[in-house]
Design a protein around this motif. Structure first.
Motif, short mmCIF file in Angstrom:
data_model
loop_
_atom_site.label_atom_id
_atom_site.label_comp_id
_atom_site.label_asym_id
_atom_site.label_seq_id
_atom_site.Cartn_x
_atom_site.Cartn_y
_atom_site.Cartn_z
N GLY A 72 0.97 -1.40 -0.39
CA GLY A 72 -0.31 0.05 -0.22
C GLY A 72 0.75 1.12 0.07
O GLY A 72 0.35 2.28 0.78
N ILE A 73 1.95 1.43 -1.02
CA ILE A 73 2.87 2.52 -1.34
C ILE A 73 2.18 3.47 -1.86
O ILE A 73 2.36 3.27 -3.15
CB ILE A 73 4.75 2.22 -1.92
N ALA A 74 1.44 4.70 -1.06
CA ALA A 74 0.45 5.00 -1.83
C ALA A 74 1.71 6.48 -2.44
O ALA A 74 1.01 8.03 -3.37
CB ALA A 74 -0.60 6.09 -0.87
N ARG A 75 3.01 7.03 -1.23
CA ARG A 75 3.48 8.03 -1.35
C ARG A 75 5.04 7.76 -1.62
O ARG A 75 5.17 7.42 -0.85
CB ARG A 75 2.61 9.25 -0.20
N VAL A 76 5.55 8.29 -2.99
CA VAL A 76 6.98 8.31 -2.85
C VAL A 76 7.16 9.92 -3.61
O VAL A 76 6.93 10.72 -4.13
CB VAL A 76 7.85 8.08 -4.24
N ASP A 77 7.65 10.82 -2.36
CA ASP A 77 8.61 12.38 -2.22
C ASP A 77 10.06 11.68 -3.01
O ASP A 77 10.51 13.15 -3.76
CB ASP A 77 8.17 12.62 -1.30
N ALA A 78 10.86 10.84 -2.69
CA ALA A 78 12.61 11.21 -3.27
C ALA A 78 12.71 9.28 -3.66
O ALA A 78 12.53 9.11 -2.78
CB ALA A 78 13.05 12.17 -2.65
N ALA A 94 15.58 12.57 -7.69
CA ALA A 94 15.52 10.97 -7.16
C ALA A 94 17.82 12.05 -6.89
O ALA A 94 18.04 12.48 -7.53
CB ALA A 94 16.54 10.17 -8.70
N TYR A 95 18.14 10.66 -6.26
CA TYR A 95 20.25 11.78 -5.68
C TYR A 95 20.68 10.10 -6.17
O TYR A 95 20.12 8.45 -5.46
CB TYR A 95 19.97 11.27 -4.00
N ALA A 96 21.39 9.98 -6.85
CA ALA A 96 22.34 9.15 -7.17
C ALA A 96 24.21 9.37 -6.94
O ALA A 96 23.73 10.70 -7.23
CB ALA A 96 22.24 8.74 -8.49
N ASP A 97 24.88 8.59 -6.83
CA ASP A 97 26.18 9.25 -7.14
C ASP A 97 26.36 9.62 -8.29
O ASP A 97 25.50 8.67 -9.56
CB ASP A 97 27.15 7.64 -6.39
N ALA A 98 27.92 9.79 -9.17
CA ALA A 98 28.01 9.97 -10.39
C ALA A 98 27.51 9.19 -11.12
O ALA A 98 27.16 9.31 -13.00
CB ALA A 98 29.01 11.24 -10.37
N ARG A 99 28.68 8.07 -10.83
CA ARG A 99 28.64 6.83 -11.61
C ARG A 99 27.10 5.78 -11.97
O ARG A 99 27.29 5.73 -13.08
CB ARG A 99 29.65 5.88 -11.54
N PRO A 128 8.07 8.53 -16.57
CA PRO A 128 8.87 9.41 -15.37
C PRO A 128 9.80 10.77 -15.88
O PRO A 128 9.60 10.43 -16.65
CB PRO A 128 9.43 8.11 -15.26
N GLN A 129 9.11 11.46 -14.45
CA GLN A 129 9.98 12.54 -14.45
C GLN A 129 10.62 12.42 -13.17
O GLN A 129 9.86 12.25 -11.75
CB GLN A 129 8.48 14.07 -14.37
N ILE A 130 11.46 12.60 -13.32
CA ILE A 130 12.67 11.93 -12.55
C ILE A 130 13.57 13.82 -12.77
O ILE A 130 13.87 14.21 -13.58
CB ILE A 130 13.41 11.28 -12.45
N SER A 131 13.59 14.25 -10.98
CA SER A 131 15.20 15.47 -11.42
C SER A 131 15.81 15.18 -10.50
O SER A 131 16.17 13.90 -9.47
CB SER A 131 14.40 16.69 -10.75
N LEU A 132 16.78 14.30 -11.91
CA LEU A 132 18.34 13.83 -10.64
C LEU A 132 19.58 14.72 -9.71
O LEU A 132 19.95 15.62 -10.66
CB LEU A 132 19.25 12.59 -12.03
N HIS A 133 19.70 14.13 -8.93
CA HIS A 133 20.57 15.19 -8.38
C HIS A 133 22.06 14.45 -7.83
O HIS A 133 21.84 13.00 -7.73
CB HIS A 133 19.85 15.49 -7.18
N THR A 134 23.02 14.94 -8.29
CA THR A 134 23.88 13.36 -7.85
C THR A 134 25.11 13.93 -6.19
O THR A 134 24.80 15.26 -6.18
CB THR A 134 25.64 13.98 -8.80
N ILE A 135 24.80 12.54 -5.21
CA ILE A 135 25.56 13.13 -4.51
C ILE A 135 26.57 13.05 -3.75
O ILE A 135 27.48 12.66 -5.30
CB ILE A 135 24.78 11.67 -3.41
N ILE A 136 27.07 14.05 -3.55
CA ILE A 136 28.59 14.54 -2.67
C ILE A 136 28.67 14.20 -1.55
O ILE A 136 30.10 15.65 -1.66
CB ILE A 136 29.14 15.74 -3.72
#
Ligand SMILES: [Zn+2]
Ligand SMILES: [Zn+2]
Ligand SMILES: [Zn+2]
Length: 265
Positions: A66-72, A102-107, A131-139
């Motif tokens: 029942g996962i109705a929400r994902v904010d990140a 969305a957050y991910a390392d550079a690779r 899907p609409q994703i705004s991708l952020h690189t984690i530093i």
């Protein structure tokens, strides 16, 4: 900040049961022995809902729990079992009314952009939607809607990957070595989820014995093992684990104390 963690998937990349396998665990009637691909969902009270990885089984997991929400979305790495459910994020775009950070390392970010080129370099005709994703690189440490996230550097074989710490809880899937710089980031944990594939040695995952060495060093109040293959029957394995250590299972739910932005852990 009170939060609730649900283990959406506790299995290795093949899942358990494994296609075409007739071993005792793959044929087990115990629902704890049915393991989908690894992912967790964290819902912070009065705050955001975080999804760690978009597993191959995301749609099934979201319906089952029942996962109705994902904010990140936070990505540990780009192996197929951790990213292949990305297309199902479309439903969360609709319910949220926009793109999801969305957050991910550079690779991992580069791998996602290549693997899902139709998402990040969309064609002119959009058809069934993307899907609409705004991708952020984690530093380094970052915050999602006021909740602090501490990336934890790990090794998955020779490949650097990320675990994540949220206040008193850390999620360390897909690893067989903790980076020297990461040990201080893992002090004082209440709950730890840690990779423990099986008993036999593996080049990119902790064995149960290796994972227990990490537990002995970190001494969390409670540890759950994840990314489990069909070598480990749930009940029999748990009976042999020390107090405060157990196998995770799909649907396992527990409370944690998340940290606010600006807090140290
Ligand atoms: Zn994996
Ligand atoms: Zn099997
Ligand atoms: Zn992996």
């Amino acid at each position: 900040m009170n939060a609730r963690v649900i283990v959406l998937g506790s299995g290795t990349s093949h899942g358990v049961p494994m296609i075409g396998c007739t071993c005792a665990v793959c044929r087990s009637a115990d629902p704890h022995d049915r393991r989908t691909r690894p992912s967790i969902h964290i819902e912070v009270e009065g705050g955001p809902a975080l999804l760690v990885d978009t597993s191959t089984d995301l749609r099934h997991q979201a319906l089952a729990h029942g996962i109705a929400r994902v904010d990140a979305i936070l990505f540990t790495h780009s192996h197929a079992d951790h990213v292949m459910g990305l297309d199902d994020v479309r439903r969360y775009n609709v319910m949220r009314g926009g793109a999801i950070p969305a957050y991910a390392d550079a690779r991992t970010a580069a791998d996602l952009q290549r693997t899902f080129s139709y998402v990040f370099n969309p064609p002119d005709e959009k058809g069934g939607g993307l899907p609409q994703i705004s991708l952020h690189t984690i530093i380094g440490p970052f915050a999602v809607d006021g909740v602090r996230v501490q990336p934890v550097p790990l090794f998955h074989g020779r490949r650097p990957v990320l675990g994540f710490r949220f206040g008193s809880f850390a999620y360390l899937t897909d690893c067989n070595r903790v980076d020297e710089a990461a040990w201080p980031l893992l002090e004082g944990l209440d709950v730890l989820i840690l990779d423990a594939l099986r008993h036999r040695a593996h080049p990119t995952h902790f064995t149960v014995a290796e994972a227990l060495e990490v537990v002995a060093r970190l001494r969390p109040r409670q540890t759950y093992f994840t990314h489990i293959c069909h070598d480990l029957p749930h009940a029999a394995t748990n009976a042999a684990l020390p107090p405060g250590v157990a196998l995770a299972y799909d649907g396992l739910t527990f409370a944690i104390e998340a940290a606010a932005e600006g807090a140290w852990t």
